[in-house]
Design a protein around this motif. Structure first.
Motif, short mmCIF file in Angstrom:
data_model
loop_
_atom_site.label_atom_id
_atom_site.label_comp_id
_atom_site.label_asym_id
_atom_site.label_seq_id
_atom_site.Cartn_x
_atom_site.Cartn_y
_atom_site.Cartn_z
N ALA A 315 2.98 -12.97 7.22
CA ALA A 315 3.08 -13.82 8.41
C ALA A 315 1.72 -13.90 9.12
O ALA A 315 0.97 -12.91 9.14
N PRO A 316 1.38 -15.07 9.71
CA PRO A 316 0.12 -15.18 10.43
C PRO A 316 0.06 -14.19 11.59
O PRO A 316 1.10 -13.91 12.21
N HIS A 317 -1.15 -13.68 11.86
CA HIS A 317 -1.44 -12.76 12.97
C HIS A 317 -0.89 -11.34 12.78
O HIS A 317 -1.16 -10.47 13.59
N VAL A 318 -0.13 -11.11 11.71
CA VAL A 318 0.36 -9.74 11.46
C VAL A 318 -0.66 -9.06 10.55
O VAL A 318 -0.89 -9.50 9.43
N THR A 319 -1.28 -7.98 11.06
CA THR A 319 -2.33 -7.33 10.28
C THR A 319 -1.80 -6.15 9.47
O THR A 319 -2.41 -5.72 8.51
N LYS A 320 -0.65 -5.59 9.89
CA LYS A 320 -0.09 -4.45 9.15
C LYS A 320 1.40 -4.36 9.43
O LYS A 320 1.83 -4.61 10.57
N VAL A 321 2.15 -4.02 8.39
CA VAL A 321 3.59 -3.78 8.57
C VAL A 321 3.86 -2.33 8.17
O VAL A 321 3.50 -1.91 7.06
N ASN A 322 4.45 -1.55 9.07
CA ASN A 322 4.81 -0.17 8.74
C ASN A 322 6.29 -0.13 8.38
O ASN A 322 7.16 -0.24 9.25
N TYR A 323 6.56 -0.03 7.10
CA TYR A 323 7.95 0.13 6.64
C TYR A 323 7.87 0.81 5.29
O TYR A 323 7.36 0.23 4.33
N SER A 324 8.33 2.04 5.23
CA SER A 324 8.12 2.82 4.00
C SER A 324 8.89 2.24 2.82
O SER A 324 8.67 2.65 1.69
N GLY A 325 9.77 1.27 3.08
CA GLY A 325 10.49 0.63 1.98
C GLY A 325 9.65 -0.42 1.25
O GLY A 325 10.10 -0.96 0.24
N LEU A 326 8.45 -0.71 1.76
CA LEU A 326 7.61 -1.70 1.08
C LEU A 326 6.92 -1.04 -0.11
O LEU A 326 6.33 0.03 0.04
N GLY A 327 7.01 -1.67 -1.26
CA GLY A 327 6.55 -1.05 -2.50
C GLY A 327 5.12 -0.54 -2.50
O GLY A 327 4.81 0.42 -3.18
N TYR A 328 4.24 -1.12 -1.69
CA TYR A 328 2.82 -0.74 -1.80
C TYR A 328 2.45 0.43 -0.91
O TYR A 328 1.32 0.87 -0.91
N THR A 329 3.37 0.96 -0.12
CA THR A 329 2.96 2.04 0.79
C THR A 329 2.75 3.32 0.00
O THR A 329 3.43 3.56 -1.01
N PRO A 330 1.81 4.18 0.47
CA PRO A 330 1.52 5.41 -0.28
C PRO A 330 2.75 6.32 -0.41
O PRO A 330 2.82 7.16 -1.28
N GLN A 331 3.74 6.12 0.46
CA GLN A 331 4.90 7.02 0.44
C GLN A 331 6.03 6.51 -0.43
O GLN A 331 7.13 7.07 -0.40
N TYR A 332 5.78 5.47 -1.21
CA TYR A 332 6.89 4.82 -1.90
C TYR A 332 7.67 5.76 -2.81
O TYR A 332 8.88 5.65 -2.95
N GLU A 333 6.93 6.75 -3.42
CA GLU A 333 7.67 7.65 -4.33
C GLU A 333 8.67 8.53 -3.57
O GLU A 333 9.70 8.91 -4.11
N LEU A 334 8.37 8.81 -2.30
CA LEU A 334 9.33 9.59 -1.50
C LEU A 334 10.60 8.80 -1.22
O LEU A 334 11.67 9.36 -1.02
N VAL A 335 10.47 7.47 -1.18
CA VAL A 335 11.65 6.63 -0.96
C VAL A 335 12.65 6.87 -2.09
O VAL A 335 13.84 7.09 -1.86
N GLY A 336 12.16 6.86 -3.32
CA GLY A 336 13.03 7.08 -4.47
C GLY A 336 13.69 8.45 -4.43
O GLY A 336 14.87 8.60 -4.76
N LYS A 337 12.95 9.45 -3.96
CA LYS A 337 13.47 10.82 -3.95
C LYS A 337 14.53 11.02 -2.86
O LYS A 337 15.56 11.63 -3.09
N TYR A 338 14.25 10.51 -1.66
CA TYR A 338 15.12 10.84 -0.52
C TYR A 338 16.02 9.69 -0.06
O TYR A 338 17.00 9.93 0.64
N PHE A 339 15.66 8.44 -0.39
CA PHE A 339 16.36 7.31 0.23
C PHE A 339 16.87 6.28 -0.77
O PHE A 339 16.45 5.12 -0.74
N PRO A 340 17.79 6.67 -1.64
CA PRO A 340 18.32 5.68 -2.58
C PRO A 340 19.01 4.51 -1.88
O PRO A 340 19.11 3.43 -2.44
#
Ligand code: PLP
Length: 431
Positions: A315-340
């Motif tokens: 989206a225009p003007h949005v510089t960052k989205v914090n949501y650990s469910g987004l595939g590119y975040t560094p924490q994505y592997e923790l999503v699989g482990k803790y948050f099916p």
């Protein structure tokens, strides 16, 4: 029979036969309860039998909520209290009381940072803050002889950073330290921290558990696996008048009398009984009703949050989205482990421009209510730096990612396309 979460959310902890066959837990608006005969009164007051005496300590409606939450979190017992902050404060004080230290990140709800950094020290409980709670080396470097507990949010508000519970619990336990987690953001439907080694779980039931933004409340749940008599917690091994019978010359400590339930018993018998931040039966009733639809509500909210997060990344003007469910975040592997089932209904976004643009977006949103809460059926928007995290010192605020350009969203149950259209028009009109 082992029942599924959905079934327990509706039935656990409540017996209609013991409550006039009422199918919905009744509101017991009674300050006190008939003790029966003198022998029963003595046994109740001495804690030798279970039952209700006085609603500051226990009440049947609140008891049903406590039993249901304990079942849903996989704990051995729970105490419901007047707010999430009462739950956080009681749990930290019960572990740290008498000069203990806590290890915690600053990436926490604002009032918890204020409690740990500024207020609990007035009561002799100090905190060693770490930059990254998932950095085990950093955490271990802070462990000393007075360390009693590690405290963190399982999904942090508002960064949505995920706690890697399992290795942290192992580290804590190898030093005889308890792991206390705030599981408010994911709710027990998305995550059961006790399964991964957490010892104590706290909740603001105000949020997803009640789910309709209509009752303040909190709860502490005990996993029942921690040894409070391991030498680090003198308050659990000291004799206590309130659980003893001095007439018979019998003296008890919490650890010796209650074993693995020592923590939750101490919360009820010392903290709830003396500090008195009791949950009202009416609020407990609202939470019980809310819990019945927790799985369905959270499932829809998670699906909508994921769609909105994905939409906002381009989206225009949005510089960052914090949501650990987004595939590119560094924490994505923790999503699989803790948050099916997904990481939750909270996300935050950074926008370009100044604080004025943030104000215009908030003022321009029509469907999103400008409300300092999360986990409601309604979608909510807030500027954390000025509202929910205002009391956090600037340095800690920035470390927790709470900049002046950050906007937090809590996704409700409205149609996701309407929510996306509302955000798009609010952002477009703000520049
Ligand atoms: N913990 C978290 C993660 C929260 O977000 C909040 C409130 O926003 C609290 C605790 C405090 O809860 P309450 O407002 O019910 O006291």
């Amino acid at each position: 029979m082992s029942e599924s979460f959905q079934t327990q959310a509706i039935h656990a902890g409540y017996d209609p036969l013991a409550n006039g066959r009422a199918s919905v837990p009744p509101i017991y608006a009674s300050a006190a309860f008939d003790l029966g005969d003198a022998a029963r009164g003595d046994a109740l007051a001495g804690g030798d039998i279970d039952g209700f005496e006085y609603s500051r300590v226990a009440n049947p409606t609140v008891d049903a909520l406590e039993r249901r939450l304990a079942a849903l979190e996989g704990g051995i017992g729970a105490v419901a209290v007047g707010s999430g902050m009462a739950a956080v404060s009681y749990a930290l004080m019960c572990a740290g009381e008498g000069g203990g230290r806590i290890i915690a990140p600053t990436d926490l709800y604002g009032a918890s940072v204020d409690a740990l950094g500024d207020f609990l020290p007035q009561f002799g409980i100090h905190t060693d803050f770490v930059k990254d709670i998932n950095d085990l080396k950093e955490v271990e470097s802070k462990i000393g002889p007075d360390t009693r507990a590690i405290f963190a949010e399982t999904v942090a508000n508002p960064s949505t950073a995920i706690l890697d519970i399992e290795p942290l619990a192992k580290l804590a336990h190898s030093h005889g330290i308890a792991l206390i987690v705030d599981n408010t953001v994911p709710t027990p439907y998305l995550l059961n921290p006790v399964k991964f080694g957490a010892d104590i779980v706290v909740h603001s039931t105000t949020k997803g558990i009640t789910g309709h933004g209509n009752a303040i409340g909190g709860a502490i749940i005990d996993g029942g696996n921690f040894d409070w008599a391991n030498g680090r917690f003198p308050q659990f091994t000291a004799r206590q008048q309130v659980i003893s019978n001095d007439r018979a010359g019998e003296w008890h400590s919490f650890a010796e009398k209650f074993g693995n339930a020592a923590f939750i018993k101490r919360i009820r018998i010392k903290y709830l009984r003396t500090f008195g931040a009791v949950q009202s039966p009416f609020n407990a009733y609202l939470s019980l009703v809310g819990l019945e639809t927790l799985p369905q509500r959270v499932s829809q909210q998670v699906a909508s949050a994921q769609r909105i997060a994905e939409h906002l990344t381009s989206a225009p003007h949005v510089t960052k989205v914090n949501y650990s469910g987004l595939g590119y975040t560094p924490q994505y592997e923790l999503v699989g482990k803790y948050f099916p089932r997904g990481v939750g209904q909270i996300l935050s976004l950074q926008v370009d421009g100044s604080a004025n643009n943030v104000r215009r977006i908030i003022d321009g949103a029509k469907l999103f209510s400008y409300v300092p809460n999360i986990g409601d059926a309604r979608s909510l928007i807030v500027d954390p730096a000025h509202i929910t995290h205002r009391e956090v010192p600037a340095e800690a605020r920035i470390a927790a990612g709470v900049s002046d350009n950050l906007i937090r969203l809590s996704i409700g149950l409205e149609d996701v396309n309407d929510l996306i259209a509302d955000l798009d028009q609010a952002i477009a009109a703000a520049y």
